[in-house]
Design a protein around this motif. Structure first.
Motif, PDB file in Angstrom:
ATOM      1  N   THR A  65       0.847  -1.199   0.000  1.00 10.77           N
ATOM      2  CA  THR A  65       0.000   0.000   0.000  1.00 10.77           C
ATOM      3  C   THR A  65       0.882   1.248   0.000  1.00 10.77           C
ATOM      4  OG1 THR A  65      -1.615  -1.203   1.312  1.00 10.77           O
ATOM      5  CG2 THR A  65      -1.905   1.168   1.213  1.00 10.77           C
ATOM      6  N   ALA A  66       1.941   1.206   0.809  1.00  8.88           N
ATOM      7  CA  ALA A  66       2.846   2.360   0.860  1.00  8.88           C
ATOM      8  C   ALA A  66       3.455   2.608  -0.522  1.00  8.88           C
ATOM      9  CB  ALA A  66       3.943   2.106   1.899  1.00  8.88           C
ATOM     10  N   PHE A  67       3.890   1.551  -1.209  1.00  6.27           N
ATOM     11  CA  PHE A  67       4.425   1.732  -2.573  1.00  6.27           C
ATOM     12  C   PHE A  67       3.351   2.327  -3.481  1.00  6.27           C
ATOM     13  CE2 PHE A  67       7.745  -1.907  -2.004  1.00  6.27           C
ATOM     14  CZ  PHE A  67       8.685  -1.005  -1.541  1.00  6.27           C
ATOM     15  N   ASP A  68       2.126   1.806  -3.373  1.00  9.30           N
ATOM     16  CA  ASP A  68       1.023   2.338  -4.198  1.00  9.30           C
ATOM     17  C   ASP A  68       0.856   3.837  -3.989  1.00  9.30           C
ATOM     18  OD1 ASP A  68       0.269  -0.074  -5.292  1.00  9.30           O
ATOM     19  OD2 ASP A  68      -1.384  -0.444  -3.883  1.00  9.30           O
ATOM     20  N   MET A  69       1.009   4.261  -2.732  1.00 11.97           N
ATOM     21  CA  MET A  69       0.761   5.675  -2.397  1.00 11.97           C
ATOM     22  C   MET A  69       1.949   6.576  -2.721  1.00 11.97           C
ATOM     23  SD  MET A  69      -2.217   5.520  -1.392  1.00 11.97           S
ATOM     24  CE  MET A  69      -3.372   4.302  -0.817  1.00 11.97           C
ATOM     25  N   GLY A  70       3.073   5.987  -3.088  1.00 12.66           N
ATOM     26  CA  GLY A  70       4.216   6.804  -3.501  1.00 12.66           C
ATOM     27  C   GLY A  70       5.412   6.773  -2.553  1.00 12.66           C
ATOM     28  N   TYR A  71       5.292   6.095  -1.405  1.00 13.47           N
ATOM     29  CA  TYR A  71       6.470   5.967  -0.526  1.00 13.47           C
ATOM     30  C   TYR A  71       7.527   5.149  -1.277  1.00 13.47           C
ATOM     31  CZ  TYR A  71       3.413   6.959   3.586  1.00 13.47           C
ATOM     32  OH  TYR A  71       2.545   7.499   4.494  1.00 13.47           O
ATOM     33  N   ARG A  72       8.768   5.562  -1.141  1.00  9.28           N
ATOM     34  CA  ARG A  72       9.861   4.804  -1.751  1.00  9.28           C
ATOM     35  C   ARG A  72      10.966   4.523  -0.737  1.00  9.28           C
ATOM     36  NH1 ARG A  72       6.521   3.632  -4.559  1.00  9.28           N
ATOM     37  NH2 ARG A  72       6.303   3.771  -6.830  1.00  9.28           N
ATOM     38  N   HIS A  73      10.726   4.854   0.513  1.00  8.24           N
ATOM     39  CA  HIS A  73      11.746   4.755   1.545  1.00  8.24           C
ATOM     40  C   HIS A  73      11.131   3.977   2.712  1.00  8.24           C
ATOM     41  CE1 HIS A  73      14.052   7.569   4.656  1.00  8.24           C
ATOM     42  NE2 HIS A  73      14.217   6.300   4.917  1.00  8.24           N
ATOM     43  N   ILE A  74      11.700   2.810   2.994  1.00  9.32           N
ATOM     44  CA  ILE A  74      11.147   1.929   4.031  1.00  9.32           C
ATOM     45  C   ILE A  74      12.176   1.791   5.145  1.00  9.32           C
ATOM     46  CG2 ILE A  74      10.206  -0.382   4.519  1.00  9.32           C
ATOM     47  CD1 ILE A  74       8.573   1.070   2.367  1.00  9.32           C
ATOM     48  N   ASP A  75      11.716   1.932   6.377  1.00 12.90           N
ATOM     49  CA  ASP A  75      12.616   1.852   7.527  1.00 12.90           C
ATOM     50  C   ASP A  75      12.309   0.599   8.357  1.00 12.90           C
ATOM     51  OD1 ASP A  75      14.550   3.586   9.326  1.00 12.90           O
ATOM     52  OD2 ASP A  75      13.082   2.643  10.651  1.00 12.90           O
ATOM     53  N   THR A  76      13.335  -0.247   8.524  1.00 12.85           N
ATOM     54  CA  THR A  76      13.158  -1.424   9.367  1.00 12.85           C
ATOM     55  C   THR A  76      14.400  -1.604  10.243  1.00 12.85           C
ATOM     56  OG1 THR A  76      12.696  -3.809   9.381  1.00 12.85           O
ATOM     57  CG2 THR A  76      13.992  -3.013   7.541  1.00 12.85           C
ATOM     58  N   ALA A  77      14.483  -2.735  10.935  1.00  9.94           N
ATOM     59  CA  ALA A  77      15.622  -3.032  11.804  1.00  9.94           C
ATOM     60  C   ALA A  77      15.570  -4.521  12.097  1.00  9.94           C
ATOM     61  CB  ALA A  77      15.499  -2.255  13.120  1.00  9.94           C
ATOM     62  N   SER A  78      16.719  -5.100  12.442  1.00  9.83           N
ATOM     63  CA  SER A  78      16.694  -6.541  12.728  1.00  9.83           C
ATOM     64  C   SER A  78      15.740  -6.805  13.895  1.00  9.83           C
ATOM     65  CB  SER A  78      18.094  -7.075  13.017  1.00  9.83           C
ATOM     66  OG  SER A  78      18.612  -6.483  14.183  1.00  9.83           O
ATOM     67  N   ALA A  79      15.684  -5.886  14.854  1.00 11.67           N
ATOM     68  CA  ALA A  79      14.839  -6.092  16.036  1.00 11.67           C
ATOM     69  C   ALA A  79      13.339  -6.064  15.712  1.00 11.67           C
ATOM     70  CB  ALA A  79      15.150  -5.020  17.080  1.00 11.67           C
ATOM     71  N   TYR A  80      12.960  -5.507  14.578  1.00  9.49           N
ATOM     72  CA  TYR A  80      11.519  -5.426  14.272  1.00  9.49           C
ATOM     73  C   TYR A  80      10.952  -6.770  13.805  1.00  9.49           C
ATOM     74  CZ  TYR A  80      12.462  -0.319  13.970  1.00  9.49           C
ATOM     75  OH  TYR A  80      12.848   0.976  14.191  1.00  9.49           O
ATOM     76  N   GLN A  81      11.864  -7.691  13.457  1.00  4.65           N
ATOM     77  CA  GLN A  81      11.460  -9.035  13.016  1.00  4.65           C
ATOM     78  C   GLN A  81      10.498  -9.019  11.837  1.00  4.65           C
ATOM     79  OE1 GLN A  81      10.255 -11.403  16.442  1.00  4.65           O
ATOM     80  NE2 GLN A  81      11.748 -10.333  17.695  1.00  4.65           N
ATOM     81  N   ASN A  82      10.702  -8.086  10.930  1.00  3.28           N
ATOM     82  CA  ASN A  82       9.820  -8.042   9.747  1.00  3.28           C
ATOM     83  C   ASN A  82      10.610  -7.909   8.444  1.00  3.28           C
ATOM     84  OD1 ASN A  82      10.614  -5.369   9.690  1.00  3.28           O
ATOM     85  ND2 ASN A  82       8.701  -4.572  10.519  1.00  3.28           N
ATOM     86  N   GLU A  83      11.936  -8.091   8.521  1.00  2.00           N
ATOM     87  CA  GLU A  83      12.742  -7.903   7.301  1.00  2.00           C
ATOM     88  C   GLU A  83      12.346  -8.900   6.208  1.00  2.00           C
ATOM     89  OE1 GLU A  83      17.028  -6.253   8.863  1.00  2.00           O
ATOM     90  OE2 GLU A  83      16.465  -8.270   9.425  1.00  2.00           O
ATOM     91  N   LYS A  84      12.057 -10.147   6.611  1.00  2.17           N
ATOM     92  CA  LYS A  84      11.681 -11.165   5.613  1.00  2.17           C
ATOM     93  C   LYS A  84      10.391 -10.766   4.908  1.00  2.17           C
ATOM     94  CE  LYS A  84      13.558 -15.639   6.568  1.00  2.17           C
ATOM     95  NZ  LYS A  84      13.443 -16.866   7.304  1.00  2.17           N
ATOM     96  N   SER A  85       9.429 -10.279   5.706  1.00  3.96           N
ATOM     97  CA  SER A  85       8.138  -9.887   5.123  1.00  3.96           C
ATOM     98  C   SER A  85       8.316  -8.691   4.192  1.00  3.96           C
ATOM     99  CB  SER A  85       7.143  -9.528   6.229  1.00  3.96           C
ATOM    100  OG  SER A  85       7.114 -10.553   7.184  1.00  3.96           O
TER     101      SER A  85
END
Ligand code: A2P
Length: 282
Positions: free
Chosen positions: A38-58
């Motif tokens: 959805t974020a890509f659809d809306m125009g975001y091109r910058h995603i912020d994650t971290a190993s601690a968030y446990q969502n890198e694979k997703s």
């Protein structure tokens, strides 16, 4: 949808979109994949994650399924507190890049500084972790390197190294400004990013904010994010709701007046998370 997001130049010339999509607290795979698409659809091109968030694979899955040009997106990840130090950081980076399914990561940050309250050799630990980031940067595995939650005291030793931090990501919102850190970063050519730019929605009911939102015909959240931009800080709002994901990027069609910026900048502190980098127990 916002067509193209303005980019800012980091100290090394690498470009970073002026707003990002935060993903802290998003763990459920389907929720993450849906939110990123959805974020890509809306125009975001910058995603912020971290190993601690446990969502890198997703996030990696969402990037692969969206089939977006690698060059078009900017991905940040971070090394967690328990992974500090040269060897562990290299190992952690290996896991992050593998989980994300990428050949390189745009930006990699030290998530939290080792602090003097917890470690006698806190400076040495931070420098050791930094050494790993510099090495990965020189190998081209990371295009920009920086830190998160660092104050001036934590930054000073890193500023004496060959490659200096390009970014500092801190808790920053209208109720919680840390102007000392902001000033130090600006004076040292370190771009600041804001985590929790909406104060986890705690700050959105503030009366001054509500009246300004009314004046500009924008939502309180949009005011908060626009205020970050006008302070030259990159906001990283997070949401799993499609309408709010859209709302949070629609902040380029208005400007807060100088006078209102001064008023907001003068607001007393409120709504801090309480996470003091020198007091946290990790
Ligand atoms: P939700 O995911 O249900 O939209 P922060 O980024 O400051 O930590 O704030 C994140 C929190 O703020 C999330 O709980 C998110 O909930 C909520 N949020 C995100 N965007 C908005 C918005 N535009 N208005 C109100 N709440 C928002």
């Amino acid at each position: 949808m916002v067509n193209s997001i303005k980019k800012l130049k980091l100290r090394n010339g690498y470009e970073i979109p002026c707003i990002g999509f935060g993903t802290y607290g998003m763990k459920n795979e389907e929720v993450v994949v849906r939110a990123i698409k959805t974020a890509f659809d809306m125009g975001y091109r910058h995603i912020d994650t971290a190993s601690a968030y446990q969502n890198e694979k997703s996030i990696g899955r969402a990037i692969a399924e969206y089939n977006i040009d690698r060059e078009e997106i900017f991905i940040t990840s971070k090394v967690w507190a328990s992974e500090r130090g040269y060897e562990k950081t290299l190992e952690s980076f290996k896991n992050s890049i593998k989980n994300l399914g990428l050949d390189y990561i745009d930006m990699y940050l030290i998530n939290w500084p080792a602090s003097y309250n917890r470690f006698d050799n806190w400076e040495e630990i931070n420098l050791d972790t930094w050494k790993a980031l510099v090495e990965l940067y020189k190998m081209g595995k990371i295009k920009a390197i920086g830190v998160s939650n660092f104050r001036q005291s934590h930054l000073e030793s890193l500023m004496k190294t060959e490659i200096k931090p390009m970014v500092n990501q801190i808790e920053f919102n209208l109720g919680n400004k840390h102007m000392k850190t902001i000033d130090y970063c600006k004076n040292n050519d370190i771009l600041v990013e804001a985590w929790s730019p909406l104060g986890k929605s705690r700050i959105l009911k503030n009366e001054l904010l509500l009246s300004l939102a009314k004046k500009y015909k924008k939502s309180p959240a949009q005011l908060c994010l626009r205020w970050c931009l006008q302070n030259e800080v990159i906001p990283l709002p997070k949401s799993v709701s499609p309408s709010r994901i859209k709302e949070n990027i629609n902040i380029f069609d208005f400007e807060i007046s100088k006078e209102d910026m001064t008023t907001i900048n003068g607001m007393p502190s409120f709504g801090w998370s309480g996470l003091d980098p020198d007091e946290v127990n990790f």
